[in-house]
Every structure is written in C-alpha cells, then in structure tokens.
Design an enzyme around this catalytic site. Structure first.
Site, PDB file in Angstrom:
ATOM      1  N   ASP A   1       0.815  -1.212   0.000  1.00 28.98           N
ATOM      2  CA  ASP A   1       0.000   0.000   0.000  1.00 28.98           C
ATOM      3  C   ASP A   1       0.848   1.261   0.000  1.00 28.98           C
ATOM      4  O   ASP A   1       0.297   2.360  -0.051  1.00 28.98           O
ATOM      5  CB  ASP A   1      -0.932   0.004   1.216  1.00 28.98           C
ATOM      6  CG  ASP A   1      -2.341   0.438   0.856  1.00 28.98           C
ATOM      7  OD1 ASP A   1      -2.741   0.222  -0.298  1.00 28.98           O
ATOM      8  OD2 ASP A   1      -3.026   0.998   1.723  1.00 28.98           O
TER       9      ASP A   1
ATOM     10  N   ASP B   1     -11.130  -5.056  11.821  1.00 28.37           N
ATOM     11  CA  ASP B   1     -11.306  -6.475  12.090  1.00 28.37           C
ATOM     12  C   ASP B   1     -12.544  -6.740  12.946  1.00 28.37           C
ATOM     13  O   ASP B   1     -13.355  -7.616  12.627  1.00 28.37           O
ATOM     14  CB  ASP B   1     -10.051  -7.049  12.759  1.00 28.37           C
ATOM     15  CG  ASP B   1      -9.497  -6.136  13.845  1.00 28.37           C
ATOM     16  OD1 ASP B   1     -10.180  -5.161  14.191  1.00 28.37           O
ATOM     17  OD2 ASP B   1      -8.392  -6.401  14.347  1.00 28.37           O
TER      18      ASP B   1
END
Length: 978
Positions: free
Chosen positions: A294, A676
């Site tokens: 990224d 998450d």
C-alpha cells in the site's frame, strides 16, 4: 423451481425429514443443527452423544420416536427426498428462490428479464431431452467394485470434534460467578445505604466508579459462561479428500499479506512470511500468495523479486526434510538439535548449503534496504531504465506483477510453485482509500479475478506460518460437511516471538486468547482479530449462512423487502436495514438461478448481471461478478485468460468502489481503524458463526512491540477503533437486533470490545482517590461493621476463587493473569484515556488522528528495545498517578506519626489502597526508568509539575472537608478561662 420447505442435513446432504408427530425432525434443540434421523442414529450408535456444533447432549428418546413412526410416513418421506435430490452446492440459496419468482411476477418487474429466464429454462430442458440416456444404474455395478468405492472409516468420521469442559470444572466456575454476582448486589446495597458524610464527594465518586467496574466485569465474564475445547483430525481430512489415484479435492486458499512502509516493516520480515506461505504442506496448485504494497515501494517490489528466486531453493528443501518452521530466519535461529528425527544422510550437507544461500539472500535484501534509505531527486528507476510508477505513493496507477505460478517458474527440482502476486492498488488525490481495510478489499477482488479460491487467509506482514499444516487445520472445520457450511471464518490464536520472559507489558495477551476466545467459541464463535484468520469468501460477499431459516412471506405478491426482513411476531425494522437484507436476499436468489441455467452466451450473461443489480453491489466488472457466482472457486471457463490481468488492474482502480456496497455490506467494513472487529461483527449479525482453532503447535507467530511507548501507541490505536465503532451506526448496543441472529452473550462480548476504553475515566479517578484520602485524612468507606466486613471479605474471596477456577480450566499461569491485570490499569490510565478524547474529537468534530506504524525491529542486543524510552504524551498520566500516590503515602505516614497511635488504624486501609495502584503501575515505572535510569526530562518535569499543582490546589480549596462555623469556634474560645 424446487421446494424449500425442509432444511438439508449437513452430514449426508439429504432433507432432514419429519418425526412421528409430523413435525420437522430436530436432533439438537439448543442450536437446531440440521441432521436427518439416519445420521442421528449413526451418531448415537457410534457413541457420539453430543452435538458437533454446540456440544449439547442429544436427547436419545428421539430414537424411540423414530422407530414408532408408521411405514406410510417413511414412504412419504422417501418421495420427498427423491423429488429434491441433486440440490447442489447452492442449497443455501433455495430459501430465496420464491422471492425471485414473486419479484418477477410483480407488476413492476421487467418482462424481458422474465422471458430470458424462460428461454434459458427451455434450453436446459431441450438439452436434457437430447442428451443420451445413461446406462442403467447401480444394479449392473459388480459387487467387488461397490466394495472398492466405499469410503474408508476415517473418511466417514467427523473432521473436528467439540469437547465441552468437564462438569467438575465448569459447574464450580459457574456457581462462583453467580455467588459473586449476589455478593456484588449486597455490596452495592451496603455502599449506597452507608454514605460518608464527611467526604461525600469522595464517596459518591468511588461508588460510581465501582458500579462501572461491576458493569465491565459482567460484560467480560458472562461471554465466558460456556467455554469449549476443539480437536481437529488432519488424517481424516486426507482420507476423505486426498484419496490415492483420484484428483486432490482439497479446497484452494488465497493468502493475503499486507504491508505499507518497508522502512518500518522490514522487507526481510515480510519475505520470511511469504516464504513460509510458499513452503506450506498443501497442494502447490491450490495455494496463491498476494502481497499488498500500500506504499507502492520499489523496495518491496525488488525484495519480492529476490524472494521469488530464493523460494525456488527453499521450498523443495522444506518439503524434502519436513522442517518446522518454514520461515528461514526463524528456522536457522532455533536453539535446538536440528538433527533430531532427521535420518537422511544428506540433511547436514544440504542444510549447510541452504543456510549459506540464505545468508547471501539476506545480504542482497539488506543492500536493497540500504539503497532505499534516501530517494533520488528524479525518483526511483527500474532496471530497464523506466521510472518506477509508484514514486509518488499518493498518486500512482495500479500495479500487478505475477512472480510465480502460471508464469512457468518452477523450483530447482522442476516442481510447480505456488503463485506469488505483487499488488499495489491505484491511488489518486481526492479519493478515500480506507487504509488497511481498503487494501484488503482490493486483494479480494484481484484474487477473485486471477485465482478465486473459496477460502482466504490473511496475515500481517510480520506473522509467519509456524505450522506448515495450518491450512489443513482450518480445512478440518471449513470442509467438514457437519460444521463448515455455516462457518464464516476460522480464527487462530496469535503467538509471538522476541518477548521478554516476564512479558512485562502483557504482549502475549494470553488471557484474551486462551480464556476469552475459548468462551466465545462456545457461543457463536471468536471475534476476528485481524490476522491469522481463514475466511469463507462467500461470507465476505455479504451472503447469509446456508442453514439460515427463511422467513415466511405475507402474501404471494409481496416483494423480497417484506418477506426476507420482517417477522410475524416482531415489529418492523429500520427501512435501511430492511433494504440491506433485501439486497442480500436478491443476490442469494440470483446466484441460485444463474448456476441452474445452462447454455447462456456472453450477451445473456451481461443482461442477467445488469438486471439483478450486481453492478451496484460489486462494481463494474463482469469477470469479478461472475467469480462471485462460483462458491467452489476457480476462474470461469468462459473468461479469456489474456484479459485477466487487465481486469485485475481495473478492479483495483481508485474509483471502483464508488456507489457500491464495498466497505458497507461486503468485504472488510469501513468506518473504524480496527476494521477487524467491525467485519467479524457484521458476519455474526447475518447469522454466521466462527470457530476458534488451537492446535498444539501454534499455526502462526509474529513480532510484538516490546518497547513501552510503542506498546502504548498500539493499544491506543485499538482503543480508538473501539470508540469509533461505539459512535457509529454499527454499535452493538443498537445494531443488528432486527434479524435476531446474534446471540445475546455474543452481543455482550461485542459490547465489551467497544466500551472498554470508557473504563479509563472511572479508572483514573479511582486511582487518584488513594492519594486524595491520604492527603486529606478522609476515606471513602465508613467504619466497618461485622456484616460489612463479611461482605468485603466475601467479595475478595469470590474474586480470587473466580480467577483460580479460570486458571484451572484454561491452563493460563497466574503470572500471565497478573500481568494482564497490571497492563489493564497501565493502558486504562494512558492509552484508553487518550483514545476516548481523540475518538470524540474525530467523530464529533471531524479532527482525524494519524498513526505511525509501530516499529517492530529490535536492537542488536537481546531485548534492547525493551529498555529504550521514547517520548510520548501517553507517559504523563500514569507517571503523575505514581508520584501522587507516593507523595500521599509519605504524607499519610507523616500525619500518623504526628497524631499518634490512634491514627495508625485508619491509615492501613488508605495505604493498602495506594499500594494497590502503585503495584499495578510498577511495570510502567520499570519501563519509564529504563536500563540506565535515563528518563526523558520532559516526562519528569510535566509529572512533577502536575502533581505539585494538584497538591497545592487541593490544600488550598480542601473541597471534600465540611465547612466549620467560625463564629462557633470564637464563642468556644471566649468561654475558655485562660
């Protein structure tokens, strides 16, 4: 269209059937696990008398009911089974087929769409009529061949089994919890009905704090009400899906590895993670590794080039000698006898050669790192002389490079290697990229286009595969027909290397992973912790579990909005939630229809996808959308392989997710930096369950920040994400009630994960109370009576016994429990406190907080970073508390010495209270002093300043001491005869 009234048995695939009363047969009344009578009888005869899903004992009286059933009913049931065989993989979508029919027949439906469906049905029927009749069935098969085709005993056994805790451990544990709850009620009755008038402010503050602590304890304790253990059987998995002479039937797995900045996440660590994946004990053609860069760093790209080359030597070496672990850095650094169980005479020679090759590989990687320390003014240039496309990490095109796999690269022995793919998604100014969650969603789409494995395993770049059979452990659950159909993910515990023996800052999180997660596994499953997790790809696409019961429709002409989302006995849900559930049911129905229709051309396929609004959900990629219609995975045969890379680049473009459901209903969910928890919560709300898998050998290991400042910043990030969820529409306090698919104990666990940062407010007040009591001579508790003393004693005993019984069934050591308690206080008065205020600023005022990636590289000396002190504002509150309580202890003893013997009795309670705070903050004090006692001057100055100012102000205003009438004092003095 097929009847969807009877659910399908998870063991044999047949319909469940009915009992003697004509009602639906239910084997387990706790979780309604779908199982037919034949399979139920087999389970009882084999001695397995507990449910494989929830562990509840079966009711064996159901066998008597089955035997008493009339023969006529049996024949009726057989006819039902014959009429509904060949349900296929999409059995879970049958419940919504009627929804599509009602929508197609609706007045607002599209007649073109209806005609196309009918034409496809006609094609299918013609194909069946023209097909040659198969030869007659099983009667002509020789008996010997029938015997050979029978599966082995291992293949018929379940692949995983749940073991509830023994009653002699669980019953006392639950009893003590109930007793502690009763004692808490009596304790608060006493505290509220016996105020301290002389220090009313201190008393009311302490009572409010204690009530919040009790509420937090309830949220933490009751999700551990029914802990379970689980065992998997890899040999049975091989016997069922890897039969000799037959194609390997194990499911494919796509691995996701995420990295951002190679200067903070060392490329060598990432490379070891990739190498451990490529060397797995799993069929090579069923493993693909996707590395998300990224930060668009050429250093990461070049290190993967070197890693792909070294993997050609490393992978066959691991396979040949079955070494563990298969990350070379950690394998060669083991302080064990590496010759143990190695009988091949060539092992020593090949190991030395491999270690030499690895050292040369490390030199090349380190040279790349040294070169990347300073970027040239003109930017990085690739070997062919072209500029690196990612020179501007915030403005660059999407990049994909396939290193291994279908490119023809094999290992040194000529064997196939798993696919290794470098991915860097497109980034442009003005687009929201959603950090790690956005990167994971980009990998979901790229992997679906290129390989489309039915399961996804995501790892952080610093978590390597420690057990080469890790994927097999997960497949024992996901591929088990009795368990895996309703499982959205299998979570493995996190284990860590490089932590000091005493685990000063509770980096291992043993209490959470070995106690809390086992408790959740007995409810609806563990929470997703961000790494070491194997996902069912269909669950990431927003679909519900196969066995989810369909809700009855109000009328034949009603749309799917009412039939899928509203219950007869419950009030109407929020329109937005109704719409989301309806869209999900649309997709379920569309998948079933598409897979049931043969011989459709490209034009018809595009018409179908457009009509069912797949593009509004998944984005403008027909290749990706078609991959979502294949639950068994694999690239569609109709897709031209030459366009796959081009399509993969398209699905990682920065504008692909606009006006779609990505990050809202499908994929990793946006809205929090702890994506998450949010992602797992959404899956559980849809009715999925998760499984906690704890093999004897840890499957994954990682590195943790052992430095105090880095550890606090890590905890700050987690706590900030929880605050963001608390202030969002996905808050477990109010989200997901409509469907009734989230169990209430599971909801309590999720509420605990998002409210725990707010405990910092009462905690820091409570830790300040001892110093205030010692400085003022007041106390928060009145003089104790015999009954009150028994209450306090009973409360302390119940706390101790609860902890002892938890240690007994979980196997956690008392040292780990104490470290967890200490860091709960340290993090609560520092990181959690800052997270609450930063979260409020971010969500209410729009002020965002940027976080740097936690440094994971250590110094050359062992645990050198443990003793390094780094400046951060998080250090100020706990340091101030320590100084305040120390000053309070000194002041208390000085006051007792001046007042004489009578002052020593009340002093002990106050000093005990202060030492309770100091002992919990002791690891923080050790970390603050460092090895050479070098503390940043700014920390000491700020802490001393705040403590001094607070003490002086306190002495001046003295707020909790009752005012004395000066005139009364004057009259008393006058009356005294000097």
């Amino acid at each position: 269209m097929m009847d969807s009234g009877v659910p399908v048995c998870h063991t044999c695939g047949e319909q469940v059937g009915q009992n003697a009363n004509g009602e639906l047969f239910v084997a387990c009344h706790e979780c309604n696990f779908p199982m037919c009578k034949s399979c139920f009888e087999y389970e009882i005869k084999e001695g397995r008398k507990v449910c494989l899903r929830c562990g509840s004992p079966y009711n064996e009286n159901l066998l008597d009911d089955s035997e008493a059933k009339a023969p006529g009913n049996q024949s009726t049931m057989a006819s039902h089974l014959n009429n509904s065989q060949d349900v296929g993989i999409h059995a879970r979508h049958i419940s919504s087929v009627s929804t599509v029919d009602s929508e197609l027949n609706d007045e607002s439906g599209n007649p073109i769409w209806k005609n196309r469906v009918e034409s496809w049905k006609d094609k299918k029927n013609k194909k069946k009529k023209n097909a040659p009749k198969p030869e007659k069935e099983p009667a002509e098969i020789p008996p010997e061949q029938q015997m050979e085709e029978k599966p082995s005993a291992d293949a018929a056994e379940p692949l995983s089994i749940v073991f509830p805790l023994p009653r002699n451990k669980l019953t006392p544990y639950r009893t003590v919890i109930i007793m502690r709850l009763i004692i808490l009620g009596l304790f608060f009755h006493y505290r509220i009905t016996n105020p301290v008038d002389s220090a009313f402010g201190l008393w009311i503050t302490s009572v409010i704090c204690e009530i919040w602590f009790a509420f937090s304890w309830v949220l933490d304790q009751f999700p551990k009400w029914c802990p379970v253990n689980r065992e998997t059987y890899i040999d049975r998995l091989s016997a069922r899906y890897e039969r000799e002479g037959e194609p390997n039937q194990l499911a494919a797995v796509d691995f996701f590895v995420s990295t951002v900045d190679p200067l903070k996440e060392p490329p060598l660590i990432t490379a070891n993670t990739v190498l451990s994946i490529l060397a797995l004990d799993y069929p090579m053609d069923k493993v693909s590794c996707y590395v998300s860069d990224d930060g668009a760093s050429m250093l990461t790209f070049e290190s993967l080039v070197e890693t792909a080359d070294f993997a050609r030597k490393w992978v066959p070496f691991c396979k040949k000698f079955s070494i563990e672990p298969r990350a070379p850095e950690f394998y060669f650094s083991q302080k064990i006898d590496y010759l143990k169980d190695k009988v091949q005479p060539s092992f020593v020679k090949e190991r030395r050669a491999m270690k030499r090759d690895y050292e040369e590989y490390k030199v090349r990687i380190n040279a790349l790192v040294a070169k990347a320390q300073k970027m040239p003014e003109e930017g990085w240039t690739m070997q062919d002389g072209t500029p690196w496309p990612g020179n501007n990490p915030r403005d660059h095109p999407g990049m994909i490079q396939v290193f291994l796999g279908n490119t023809g690269a094999c290992d040194v022995e000529g064997n196939e290697l798993p696919r290794l793919v470098y991915v860097s998604r497109e980034k442009r100014p003005g687009y929201q990229h959603h950090k790690k969650a956005g990167a994971e969603n980009a990998l979901v789409r790229v992997s679906a286009v290129l390989t489309n494995a039915p399961y996804i395993l995501n790892l952080d770049c610093d978590h390597y595969v420690n057990n080469s059979k890790a994927v097999r452990e997960a497949m024992c659950i996901l591929m088990d027909p009795q368990v895996g159909r309703d499982v959205c993910f299998v979570q493995f515990p996190q284990r860590f290397d490089g932590i000091d023996k005493s685990d000063r800052y509770a980096n291992r999180n043993v209490v959470f992973f070995d106690v809390n997660m086992k408790g959740l596994d007995g409810i609806q499953g563990p929470v997703y912790v961000g790494t070491g997790c194997v996902f069912n790809r269909q669950a990431l696409y927003g679909y519900g579990p196969p066995s989810m019961p369909s809700l009855p429709k109000s009328s034949p002409s009603s749309s799917c909005f009412s039939c899928c989302c509203l219950s007869k006995k419950k009030p109407a849900k929020d329109p937005a939630e109704v719409y989301r559930d309806a869209k999900r049911e649309d997709l379920n129905a569309a998948i079933f229809n598409l897979t049931e229709i043969d011989n459709y051309d490209e034009y018809e396929r595009s018409m179908l996808i457009s009509q069912m609004s797949f593009e509004k959900t998944f984005g403008l990629s027909s290749v990706f959308i078609e991959s979502t219609l294949m639950p068994n995975g694999g690239v569609p045969e109709s897709v031209n392989p030459s366009i796959l890379i081009k399509e993969a680049i398209h699905v990682i473009s920065c504008g692909y997710e606009e006006k779609t459901e990505w990050g809202k209903e499908i994929g990793w969910i946006y809205g929090s930096i702890t994506e998450d928890i949010l992602t797992g919560f959404k899956m559980h709300c849809r009715g999925w369950r998760s499984i906690y898998c704890m093999p004897l050998r840890p499957c994954f290991k990682g590195s943790a920040p052992i430095n105090l400042s880095d550890r606090l910043h890590q905890v700050l990030r987690w706590a900030l994400g929880s605050v963001e969820i608390f202030l969002s529409r996905h808050c477990p306090l109010w989200y997901g009630f409509g469907g009734g698919r989230l169990k209430w104990l599971q909801r309590l666990a999720y509420i605990n994960t998002i409210v725990y940062p707010f405990t910092s407010l009462p905690l820091i007040a409570y830790c300040t109370l001892p110093a205030i009591c010692l400085l003022t001579g007041k106390f928060i508790i009145p003089t104790l009576s015999n009954l009150a003393s028994m209450l306090f004693l009973g409360l302390f005993i119940s706390i101790i016994v609860t902890a002892v019984l938890e240690l007994r069934w979980s196997g956690v050591s008392i040292e780990d429990l104490w470290r967890n308690e200490q860091f709960w206080v340290i993090g609560g008065v520092s990181a959690h406190l800052f997270a609450v205020f930063q979260g409020l600023l971010k969500m209410l005022a729009g002020i965002d907080t940027n976080f740097t990636v936690t440094a994971k590289a250590a110094d050359d000396t062992e645990f050198g970073e443990l003793y390094m002190v780094k400046w951060t504002t998080l250090l100020i509150p706990p340091t101030t508390l320590i100084i305040l309580n120390m000053v309070g202890v000194v002041a208390g003893f000085s006051d007792a010495l001046n007042k004489g013997y009578e002052a020593w009795g009340p002093l002990f309670g106050k000093v005990f209270f202060a030492f309770w705070v100091i002992l919990h903050l002791y690891p923080f004090l050790k970390g603050l002093m460092g090895r050479q006692n070098r503390t940043p001057t700014i920390v000491v100055l700020w802490s001393v300043l705040l403590a001094s100012v607070f003490s002086l102000v306190w002495v001046k205003i003295n707020p909790f001491v009752s005012n004395v009438d000066s005139s009364a004092i004057a009259q008393t003095c006058i009356s005294i005869d000097c």
